[in-house]
Design an enzyme around this catalytic site. Structure first.
Site, short mmCIF file in Angstrom:
data_model
loop_
_atom_site.label_atom_id
_atom_site.label_comp_id
_atom_site.label_asym_id
_atom_site.label_seq_id
_atom_site.Cartn_x
_atom_site.Cartn_y
_atom_site.Cartn_z
CG ASP A 164 -1.81 -1.20 1.29
OD1 ASP A 164 -2.11 -1.77 0.22
OD2 ASP A 164 -2.21 -1.59 2.41
CE1 TYR A 243 2.96 -6.81 3.85
CE2 TYR A 243 2.25 -9.11 3.85
CZ TYR A 243 2.42 -7.90 3.20
OH TYR A 243 2.04 -7.78 1.89
#
Length: 467
Positions: A164, A243
């Site tokens: 993102d 992540y």
């Protein structure tokens, strides 16, 4: 009748001139052949001597600026395009790191510049990523270094995932065909010859990491490369992705968050923990391998830096940031860990409650795992990368020290306030200001979104009749 001495001299001179002309023609032919070969070579010696990338008669310095070369050996058209046809190539995976603060994500989107795939200096009215129009920071560097062989379709480009806006990565992976210094022994081995990573082979190959890092912007770096089979896909061959999300502990209840985080592990439907794209995505089940919380051994007075480590086979759009947002509610005591069970039960909770995602800046795509892929980085490239990152770290530490000094100096210390009180942890939010997730307005369900996308039955019937 004998000829005069002057006539003999003239004939000898003419014969000598004819011989010289023949020799000149032969030398010019050989020179043309050698110049053609030279235009496709990567002159490593010149790279080391002048600190630039030299390819196909063109040169690029360490800042990515074009350098003038001999016009007799330079082909301006090929130098501008940066794409070399009819050269040896190999299919490789490149591992990338980038700091995402100035980008609108890794992948290019319409009218959103810059991204890691779309530099600010290249804009397009098109809504699609076109290799010749919407160029990327990565492809811009590949063109400058003349590593591309053919157009985008021929390069078979793939990426492991999209990140993102504002999200960073230390382990993004892409795969594509790049120019090589080596040739396959025969055409039958053209698809598999490049998998060798023997030392003698590597010494003869282009140092992709070193060459590319010389022209990439400071916040993007290649950290390794690896030869891969031609059927390799950076997206579909990925076994798992990890992540990390960094946060200050403040007054968060770590035990409650650990309990809640374990509920994510396993196979679940995460439609209530993502931004739903009902047009393209129809399966919202994902497998989470592990969900951990750990200290980063970094403190600021009484506060401490922690991070979530989330590993899974694949993730949905905004999934990690949605998971973290609900985790923070649990850590603040605003929600019970059991709220995870309710949100993961899509039969009982088919509509996602409205809540704000966690900020994007602390999120990092840490790594992408592939079977049999071992990334390579030469000692020279590794040293240059270490120096570059260390310089960046020192710069950020200086900025942090200045911000800390401003905090102590610029805020008035009156009424008994001390340095410690200025840096005290944040107080808990009042429970009265929080609306329970299960009592909030909800977003449309997947079925409701699909119903809006599909034409109404009567409209479909009319359409059928018209055809």
């Amino acid at each position: 009748m004998s000829t005069s001495p002057d006539a003999d001299s003239v004939d000898a001179l003419r014969s000598h001139i004819h011989s010289l002309q023949t020799t000149i023609n032969e030398l010019e032919k050989q020179n043309a052949e050698l110049s053609s070969r030279l235009s496709g070579c990567c002159c490593r010696k010149m790279e080391d001597e002048i600190g630039c990338v030299v390819d196909g008669g063109g040169a690029v310095d360490g800042n990515g600026k074009s350098m003038k070369m001999d016009k007799k050996t330079r082909k301006k058209k090929d130098f501008k395009t940066g794409i070399l046809e009819h050269h040896p190539r190999r299919y490789v995976a490149l591992r990338l790191m980038y700091f995402g603060q100035r980008f609108y994500g890794f992948a290019s989107e319409a009218q959103l510049d810059p991204t890691v795939e779309t530099p600010n200096s290249f804009r397009s009215e098109s809504h699609h990523t076109d290799f010749g129009v919407m160029q990327s920071e990565i492809f811009k560097a590949l063109e400058k270094t003349k590593l591309l062989v053919g157009d985008k379709k021929k390069s078979q480009y793939s990426r492991c995932g999209r990140t993102d806006k504002g999200v960073s990565s230390f382990g993004q992976v892409i795969s594509l065909f790049l120019r090589s210094n080596l040739r396959p022994k025969n055409t039958d081995d053209a698809n598999n010859w490049g998998l060798s990573i023997d030392r003698d082979v590597l010494d003869a190959e282009i140092d992709y990491v070193r060459v590319l890092n010389r022209v990439l912007p400071k916040d993007i770096r290649v950290t390794g490369w690896c030869p891969v089979p031609i059927d390799f896909s950076a997206r579909f061959s990925c076994m798992s992705r990890e992540y990390k999300y960094f946060f200050w502990r403040d007054n968060l209840d770590i035990r409650a968050m650990e309990s809640a985080g374990q509920k994510f592990v396993g196979d679940h439907d995460f439609r209530n923990f993502c931004k739903m794209d009902a047009f393209n995505v129809h399966n919202y089940k994902r497998h989470i391998t592990s969900f951990e919380l750990s200290s980063c051994d970094k403190r600021l007075e009484s506060n401490e830096l922690w991070c979530f480590k989330i590993k899974g086979s694949a993730f949905l759009w905004h999934q990690v940031r949605c998971m973290v947002a609900v985790m923070f509610m649990v850590g603040q005591g605003l929600e019970s860990p059991d709220v995870m069970d309710a949100l993961l039960d899509t039969d009982g909770t088919p509509r996602k409650p409205q809540y704000t995602m966690a900020p994007e800046m602390p999120l990092v795509l840490q790594s992408c795992e592939f079977e049999g892929v071992r990334f390579i980085c030469s000692s020279d490239a590794r040293q240059a990368l270490h120096v570059h990152l260390e310089d960046g770290y020192r710069t950020y530490e200086l900025e942090a020290a200045m911000a800390y000094e401003a905090l102590l100096t610029c805020l008035p210390q009156e009424h008994g306030f001390s340095d410690q009180s200025l840096l005290s942890t944040k107080p808990k939010k009042k429970a009265a200001s929080h609306i329970s997730l299960m009592s909030r307005p909800t977003e449309p369900s997947y079925e409701e979104r699909r119903a809006k996308l599909n034409p109404k039955p009567e409209v479909r019937e009319l359409s059928d009749q018209s055809t």
